[in-house]
Design a protein around this motif. Structure first.
Motif, PDB file in Angstrom:
ATOM      1  N   ALA A  94       0.831  -1.205   0.000  1.00 14.42           N
ATOM      2  CA  ALA A  94       0.000   0.000   0.000  1.00 14.42           C
ATOM      3  C   ALA A  94       0.862   1.250   0.000  1.00 14.42           C
ATOM      4  O   ALA A  94       0.601   2.206  -0.751  1.00 14.42           O
ATOM      5  CB  ALA A  94      -0.932  -0.016   1.212  1.00 14.42           C
ATOM      6  N   ASP A 145      -1.124   4.235  -1.862  1.00 19.58           N
ATOM      7  CA  ASP A 145      -2.540   4.092  -1.522  1.00 19.58           C
ATOM      8  C   ASP A 145      -2.780   4.424  -0.062  1.00 19.58           C
ATOM      9  O   ASP A 145      -1.897   4.245   0.792  1.00 19.58           O
ATOM     10  CB  ASP A 145      -3.013   2.660  -1.780  1.00 19.58           C
ATOM     11  CG  ASP A 145      -3.139   2.342  -3.254  1.00 19.58           C
ATOM     12  OD1 ASP A 145      -3.058   3.283  -4.073  1.00 19.58           O
ATOM     13  OD2 ASP A 145      -3.310   1.155  -3.598  1.00 19.58           O
ATOM     14  N   ALA A 156      -9.012   1.152  -1.875  1.00 27.22           N
ATOM     15  CA  ALA A 156      -8.148   2.015  -1.044  1.00 27.22           C
ATOM     16  C   ALA A 156      -8.704   3.427  -1.049  1.00 27.22           C
ATOM     17  O   ALA A 156      -9.241   3.898  -2.045  1.00 27.22           O
ATOM     18  CB  ALA A 156      -6.714   1.977  -1.597  1.00 27.22           C
TER      19      ALA A 156
END
Length: 309
Positions: free
Chosen positions: A67, A72, A308
């Motif tokens: 991530a 994100d 996300a």
């Protein structure tokens, strides 16, 4: 197919500060609970990560790394060491899943959150599905990694039948049960195998390419073994009816499975789609029971790529 280049790209992280998380503890029905969360919670929805047997919160750090690499925002996070695992206690003689789920939701509520989205691996996926079935107004979505436990539940309920109908699942489950039954002797054996660098010999079917597992994963697996906790967790399957309880789930549900997983096989993916017809399922060729660690980038894309924040 040979080992993909992206297999096991990240070591596990043990420092919550790397992800901007803070440690916390609270007393609960099972004893002291250890968890990590985003500082200064703002309320709303929190993403809760639930680990599997022989793991703790660190098993999710490859997903958190992906991530961050992608830029994100997963929103605010809560990672829990479930009772009897990691740094959390279990002072009781049981590990009732309903009580564990209520405890997790209590922690989220105490932090000020009104709803949760659940990410669960293996045992944590089983827990996430149960929580979603019990708490439809609180759970906004479920994201599973090897978490549909149909075959394991059937093995717990009918062990001899499973030896015939699901021999690979039964062998995987009973190997863990045997290790748990050995208690301290089993733990010493695991530690000895780790020191001799032979632990991958025991992981075939749990990892697609056991000899490619990295150091921190193997170390964490060795210290994360909790024989008593495993046996207590297994008791939840004795009279569990997933076809009834999981059919109540109405929130979005996405699940990732590994083709080479011998504990949660492809048949469980088929059963999940039968019971939860709205479930979105994905199958990874080069993974077994730990897709979120074996191939975290592809697993992340399926679990959170479109959600996300």
């Amino acid at each position: 197919m040979g080992k993909p280049d992206e297999y096991f790209p990240f070591e596990l992280d043990h420092d919550p500060a790397v992800f901007g998380l803070v440690r916390a503890h609270r007393d609960g029905p099972f004893g002291r609970l250890h968890y990590l969360h985003s500082p200064d919670p703002s309320g709303g929805t929190v993403t809760v990560f639930l680990h599997g047997v022989a793991n703790d919160w660190t098993t999710w750090t490859p997903i958190l790394r992906v991530a961050r690499k992608r830029g994100d925002d997963l929103g605010e996070l809560l990672l829990v060491d479930l009772p009897g695992f990691g740094a959390s206690e279990n002072t009781k003689d049981h590990l009732d899943m309903g009580q564990v789920g209520d405890l997790v939701l209590d922690v989220a509520a105490e932090l000020g959150y009104r709803s949760v989205r659940l990410a669960g691996h293996s045992m944590g996926g089983f827990l996430a599905l149960d929580m979603a079935g019990r708490n439809p107004g609180v759970v906004t979505s479920v994201h599973l990694v090897a978490g549909a436990y149909f075959s394991v539940i059937r093995t717990v309920q009918n062990p001899w039948t499973s030896l015939v109908r699901r021999p690979r699942v039964a062998a995987a489950y009973f190997s863990q049960s045997a290790l748990a039954t050995l208690g301290p002797a089993g733990l010493r054996g695991m530690a000895l195998l780790r020191r001799a660098r032979l632990l991958p010999l025991t992981l075939r079917g749990f990892l697609a390419y056991p000899w490619r597992a990295n150091r921190t994963f193997l170390d964490r697996l060795t210290v994360g073994m909790r024989p008593r906790s495993f046996l207590l967790a297994a008791q939840n399957g004795a009279d569990y009816r997933p076809e009834v309880r999981w059919r109540r789930i109405r929130c979005p549900l996405v699940a990732v499975f590994g083709v080479k997983d011998k504990l949660v096989p492809v048949a469980d993916m088929v059963d999940l789609r039968r019971v939860c017809e709205h479930a979105e399922t994905h199958l990874l060729d080069s993974c077994a029971h730990f897709p979120h660690v074996e191939m975290p980038e592809r697993t992340y894309a399926f679990l959170f790529g479109g959600t996300a924040r």
